[in-house]
Scaffold this active site. Structure first.
Site, PDB file in Angstrom:
ATOM      1  N   ASP A  20       0.870  -1.176   0.000  1.00 52.10           N
ATOM      2  CA  ASP A  20       0.000   0.000   0.000  1.00 52.10           C
ATOM      3  C   ASP A  20       0.909   1.230   0.000  1.00 52.10           C
ATOM      4  O   ASP A  20       2.138   1.115  -0.197  1.00 52.10           O
ATOM      5  CB  ASP A  20      -0.994  -0.041   1.169  1.00 52.10           C
ATOM      6  CG  ASP A  20      -0.334   0.155   2.527  1.00 52.10           C
ATOM      7  OD1 ASP A  20       0.914   0.255   2.591  1.00 52.10           O
ATOM      8  OD2 ASP A  20      -1.062   0.199   3.534  1.00 52.10           O
ATOM      9  N   CYS A  77       3.009  -3.288   4.105  1.00 51.26           N
ATOM     10  CA  CYS A  77       2.187  -2.149   4.516  1.00 51.26           C
ATOM     11  C   CYS A  77       2.883  -1.503   5.697  1.00 51.26           C
ATOM     12  O   CYS A  77       4.066  -1.780   5.935  1.00 51.26           O
ATOM     13  CB  CYS A  77       0.746  -2.569   4.817  1.00 51.26           C
ATOM     14  SG  CYS A  77       0.524  -3.691   6.205  1.00 51.26           S
ATOM     15  N   THR A  79       2.519  -1.808   9.014  1.00 51.80           N
ATOM     16  CA  THR A  79       2.891  -2.772  10.058  1.00 51.80           C
ATOM     17  C   THR A  79       3.142  -4.174   9.521  1.00 51.80           C
ATOM     18  O   THR A  79       3.736  -5.001  10.220  1.00 51.80           O
ATOM     19  CB  THR A  79       1.748  -2.891  11.075  1.00 51.80           C
ATOM     20  OG1 THR A  79       0.579  -3.364  10.371  1.00 51.80           O
ATOM     21  CG2 THR A  79       1.441  -1.556  11.745  1.00 51.80           C
ATOM     22  N   HIS A 110       9.443 -24.258   8.895  1.00 51.64           N
ATOM     23  CA  HIS A 110       8.379 -24.984   9.595  1.00 51.64           C
ATOM     24  C   HIS A 110       6.993 -24.770   8.989  1.00 51.64           C
ATOM     25  O   HIS A 110       6.150 -25.658   9.079  1.00 51.64           O
ATOM     26  CB  HIS A 110       8.335 -24.562  11.075  1.00 51.64           C
ATOM     27  CG  HIS A 110       9.508 -25.064  11.860  1.00 51.64           C
ATOM     28  ND1 HIS A 110       9.585 -24.945  13.233  1.00 51.64           N
ATOM     29  CD2 HIS A 110      10.651 -25.677  11.476  1.00 51.64           C
ATOM     30  CE1 HIS A 110      10.728 -25.461  13.654  1.00 51.64           C
ATOM     31  NE2 HIS A 110      11.404 -25.911  12.610  1.00 51.64           N
ATOM     32  N   HIS A 145       6.165 -31.166   9.867  1.00 52.00           N
ATOM     33  CA  HIS A 145       5.626 -29.843   9.548  1.00 52.00           C
ATOM     34  C   HIS A 145       4.623 -29.916   8.396  1.00 52.00           C
ATOM     35  O   HIS A 145       3.666 -29.151   8.358  1.00 52.00           O
ATOM     36  CB  HIS A 145       6.765 -28.879   9.225  1.00 52.00           C
ATOM     37  CG  HIS A 145       7.740 -28.737  10.353  1.00 52.00           C
ATOM     38  ND1 HIS A 145       7.382 -28.232  11.578  1.00 52.00           N
ATOM     39  CD2 HIS A 145       9.051 -29.082  10.456  1.00 52.00           C
ATOM     40  CE1 HIS A 145       8.422 -28.237  12.384  1.00 52.00           C
ATOM     41  NE2 HIS A 145       9.454 -28.759  11.727  1.00 52.00           N
TER      42      HIS A 145
HETATM   43  C1  RB5 Z   1      -2.039   2.605   6.541  1.00 50.49           C
HETATM   44  O1  RB5 Z   1      -2.072   3.783   7.239  1.00 50.49           O
HETATM   45  C2  RB5 Z   1      -1.819   1.419   7.501  1.00 50.49           C
HETATM   46  O2  RB5 Z   1      -2.948   1.222   8.266  1.00 50.49           O
HETATM   47  C3  RB5 Z   1      -1.471   0.182   6.723  1.00 50.49           C
HETATM   48  O3  RB5 Z   1      -0.310   0.413   5.992  1.00 50.49           O
HETATM   49  C4  RB5 Z   1      -1.172  -1.081   7.519  1.00 50.49           C
HETATM   50  O4  RB5 Z   1      -0.233  -0.831   8.521  1.00 50.49           O
HETATM   51  C5  RB5 Z   1      -2.328  -1.833   8.010  1.00 50.49           C
HETATM   52  O5  RB5 Z   1      -2.200  -2.926   8.581  1.00 50.49           O
END
Ligand code: RB5
Length: 154
Positions: A20, A77, A79, A110, A145
């Protein structure tokens, strides 16, 4: 078929990638790393830093891997959490969010993870480069596994 060996016309493994807006800069860096290492990259977007919704890109990468168009996928993304949750909705996808090289190694050895999820806002570029290298070179151990993986899909 997911898990089979997929090569491009140039006989290089195909890696599907998607991010993203939060992962856009890192995606460009990763594409360079993969191409320098000899992989063929299929880029499923996004193509700018304009805000987008991560599930669209997670699903595109997941479908590329599940269909056999790519052997492995990488999704990025902020996180890595949203991308991993969404990619795992595609049947046949085992997406692993890996914040360390140890996670990367074990997700392959695994769990036979076929999609790597990364958090651009929480993991440094140097760590991400190392995580990708370990993830791509580590092979699945099979045996017990495989039995556990066979029980994942419901
Ligand atoms: C975008 O702001 C953020 O929410 C997205 O990149 C991601 O971290 C969502 O899990």
């Amino acid at each position: 078929m997911a898990g089979s060996s997929v090569v491009s016309k140039e006989n290089k493994m195909v890696i599907a990638i998607g991010s993203d807006h939060a992962g856009f800069d890192l995606k460009k860096m990763i594409i360079g790393q993969l191409q320098a290492a000899g992989y063929t990259v299929s880029d499923h977007g996004t193509n700018s830093k304009a805000a987008v919704d991560y599930p669209e890109f997670a699903h595109a990468v997941g479908k590329a891997v599940a269909s056999g168009d790519a052997e492995k996928g990488i999704v990025i993304c902020g996180t890595g959490i949203g991308m991993s949750i969404a990619a795992n909705k595609v049947p046949g996808i085992r997406a692993a969010l890996c914040p360390t090289t140890e996670h990367a190694k074990l997700s392959r050895a695994h769990n036979d993870a076929n999609v790597l999820a990364l958090g651009a806002r929480l993991t440094s570029p140097d760590d991400i480069r190392a995580i990708i290298e370990v993830w791509l070179y580590t092979t699945f151990e099979g045996h017990r596994h495989q039995r556990r993986i066979d029980k994942i899909e419901i």
